[in-house]
Write an enzyme that holds these catalytic residues in place. Structure first.
Site, PDB file in Angstrom:
ATOM      1  CG  HIS A 283      -0.490   0.156   2.736  1.00  0.00           C
ATOM      2  ND1 HIS A 283      -0.220   1.518   3.287  1.00  0.00           N
ATOM      3  CD2 HIS A 283      -0.255  -0.825   3.458  1.00  0.00           C
ATOM      4  CE1 HIS A 283       0.489   0.906   4.636  1.00  0.00           C
ATOM      5  NE2 HIS A 283      -0.588  -0.340   4.452  1.00  0.00           N
TER       6      HIS A 283
ATOM      7  CG  ASP B 192       1.814   0.504   7.968  1.00  0.00           C
ATOM      8  OD1 ASP B 192       1.768   0.293   7.192  1.00  0.00           O
ATOM      9  OD2 ASP B 192       0.589   1.118   8.978  1.00  0.00           O
TER      10      ASP B 192
ATOM     11  CD  GLU C  35      -3.691  -1.506   4.449  1.00  0.00           C
ATOM     12  OE1 GLU C  35      -2.975  -1.731   5.247  1.00  0.00           O
ATOM     13  OE2 GLU C  35      -2.827  -0.072   5.631  1.00  0.00           O
ATOM     14  CD  GLU C  36      -2.354   2.010   7.118  1.00  0.00           C
ATOM     15  OE1 GLU C  36      -3.056   2.202   8.302  1.00  0.00           O
ATOM     16  OE2 GLU C  36      -1.199   2.536   6.921  1.00  0.00           O
TER      17      GLU C  36
ATOM     18  CG  ASP D  12       0.962  -3.383   5.293  1.00  0.00           C
ATOM     19  OD1 ASP D  12       2.069  -2.660   5.209  1.00  0.00           O
ATOM     20  OD2 ASP D  12       0.220  -2.863   5.121  1.00  0.00           O
TER      21      ASP D  12
ATOM     22  CG  HIS E 118      -0.645   3.357  12.060  1.00  0.00           C
ATOM     23  ND1 HIS E 118      -2.099   3.100  12.427  1.00  0.00           N
ATOM     24  CD2 HIS E 118      -0.195   3.488  11.215  1.00  0.00           C
ATOM     25  CE1 HIS E 118      -2.221   2.196  11.280  1.00  0.00           C
ATOM     26  NE2 HIS E 118      -1.166   2.238  10.745  1.00  0.00           N
TER      27      HIS E 118
HETATM   28 ZN    ZN Z   1       0.636  -0.891   6.286  1.00  0.00          ZN
END
Ligand code: ZN
Ligand code: NAG
Ligand code: NAG
Ligand code: NAG
Length: 492
Positions: A263, A275, A308-309, A337, A411
């Site tokens: 992603h 990420d 995606e998130e 990922d 994140h």
């Molecule tokens: Zn991810």
């Protein structure tokens, strides 16, 4: 010695046509840490130049897409067919979030994706404590709310175990005006989560505060003291257009396609270098290697997924949109990922489809051969493989861990170039390159898509998403029952 003009021209001409035969060894050797790092440097810069992220609906995502598009189309266009697949999704941005404690002072608090707005001035109301259950999850089941007098109040709820949206739905049913959610672990280094666009309209507003802050209020509440707090959420919702980018080798049998996906979006909170810049750069470098070779028996298709998130939106859109015939042509899906976590484990996905083992074995053999402690792991529910599992395509992939200790910047704003283990990223990208090359040369032994695993009546978008939600809950409970389970790339 200086080459003559003629021989230089000859060298350049040769450089333009892929005339060397594809081998696993050549593509492995082509993957270089410096080049992986170079793309990640650009992703970090894109985030820095665009408000700190590369998230769905925001300019950093479009700039990331332009970066990949330029490579696929301008640099590799002779060897790759590329298209951008547009789709709409609901975008949410929290413009302001404020939680004030009983003393009227703001406390540290973060928002959640798809957080619902409070009335303009916020909500000031009595706090009500809710029971903690770290096994089943706090506030996750209706019976946990019986006896909690939440009507017209702000409910104090502990994070963890079930989806946060489940807690917020039950809080709404109990008549709460909002939830002050507190983290399960101490400190302020915690990430946000998505409440999913599917839940719009069914939730109360929420703010996520540190465990320590809640722990200073709870004894007073349990002692019977009446405390008042306030919550203000100012969020906007609107439909925004976004894109997947799909690029495939011109060479190779179009009826036998090997797919690799990563992603391209980050969360709003940070630049998303691990990420999933890590998977995105691996795909870019594998594509850059493949363009040099010929001899592809099967087509290789690269996908950089959008949104995606926000809930695997781009990849679910892609798999939902495939006709049965197009789906049959996809012989294997590899998901990459978070493949460069700073304290990595090496998880190689293998699920219940007997075909999965063919991809997983390729990845395992390379990594264990390089001395990495690679382990087979089951699929979870939180990355873009879900759409492919749902349509019965044999799948595998790699994952190096989310959250502390594997990736404490998961994140968060600190998911930068400093949040990468370069050795792990390089080894995983090489493993991915070899596995793709191997399947490009031969899919012998890989079974076709299992259509009975795929459930034909799930092909509508709403059905697919409903099913996904249900399935996610079941899987999540199964995972949480393993007390020694590694922290998954989780959304709770
Ligand atoms: Zn991810
Ligand atoms: C996205 O939504 C807009 C506005 O409703 C519409 O015009 C457009 O066709 C949609 N695009 C896609 C790809 O669905
Ligand atoms: C996939 O999307 C394209 C473009 O919007 C459309 O023409 C096609 O019919 C869709 N296919 C399926 C099976 O939904
Ligand atoms: C396909 O999946 C179903 C359901 O999991 C299983 O019963 C069946 O044996 C599988 N078929 C093949 C050919 O692998």
């Amino acid at each position: 010695m200086k080459p003559s003009t003629l021989s230089l021209a000859a060298i350049l001409a040769v450089g333009c046509v892929a005339n060397e035969e594809l081998t696993c060894e050549k593509v492995e050797a082509d993957i270089k840490t410096e080049e992986l790092r170079n793309n990640l440097w650009h992703f970090q810069k894109i985030a820095r130049d665009n408000g700190g992220n590369r998230a769905f609906g925001l300019p950093g995502y479009k700039a990331s897409l332009d970066y990949v598009y330029e490579r696929a189309v301008t640099r590799f266009g002779k060897h790759m067919d590329t298209y951008v697949q547009p789709f709409n999704h609901t975008f949410e941005q929290t413009r302001k979030l404020e939680v004030k404690g009983p003393d009227g002072k703001p406390v540290y608090a973060i928002t959640l994706l798809y957080n619902h707005a409070t009335p303009a001035g916020g909500v000031t109301a009595e706090l009500v404590n809710t029971p903690v259950d770290d096994t089943k999850g706090s506030g996750c089941f209706a019976e946990q709310w019986t006896g909690v007098d939440a009507m017209g109040k702000l409910a104090l709820v502990k994070r963890g175990v079930c989806a946060i949206s489940d807690k917020l739905k039950l809080a709404k049913k109990a008549g709460a005006l909002g939830v002050i959610l507190y983290n399960q672990t101490p400190g302020t280094d915690y990430g946000s989560a998505t409440l999913s666009a599917e839940n719009i309209g069914q939730l109360v507003p929420a703010g996520l505060i540190p465990l320590e802050v809640a722990n200073s209020w709870i004894p007073r509440l349990t002692a019977g003291e009446k405390l008042t707090a306030s919550l203000l959420v100012d969020s906007v919702f609107e439909t925004r257009l976004t894109w997947n980018l799909i690029s495939e080798t011109k060479e190779g049998d179009p009826n036998n396609v090997v797919m690799l996906g990563a992603h391209l979006d980050s969360v709003q909170a940070g630049p998303g270098v691990n990420d999933d810049g890590s998977g995105s750069t691996a795909l870019l470098e594998i594509m850059g290697s493949f363009k040099k070779y010929k001899g592809f028996k099967n087509k290789v298709r690269f996908a950089w997924w959008g949104a995606e998130e926000s809930g695997l939106v781009g990849s679910l859109y892609y798999t939902k949109n495939l006709s049965e015939q197009e789906a049959d042509k996809i012989r294997f899906y590899f998901n990459y990922d978070m493949i460069g976590s700073p304290a990595p484990y090496f998880h190689v996905y293998q699920g219940e489809n007997p075909g999965d083992i063919h991809g997983a074995n390729n990845l395992m053999e390379y990594l264990t051969g390089k001395g990495k402690p690679a382990e087979i792991a089951g699929f979870g529910t939180s990355s873009d493989y879900v759409g492919f599992l749902n349509i019965g395509v044999p799948s595998s992939g790699l994952f190096t861990g989310a959250g502390a200790p594997q990736d404490p910047c998961y994140h968060l704003k600190c998911d930068t170039l400093d949040n990468i283990d370069w050795d792990a990223l390089t080894a995983n990208a090489k493993a991915a390159a070899r596995a793709a090359a191997k399947f490009a040369l031969s899919l012998d032994g890989v079974p076709p898509r299992n259509k009975t695993m795929a459930t034909p009546n799930l092909r509508g978008r709403a059905n697919l998403l409903n099913q996904f939600e249900k399935w996610a809950r079941v899987e999540k409970q199964a995972e949480d029952s393993h007390s020694c389970a590694h922290k998954e790339h989780t959304v709770v």
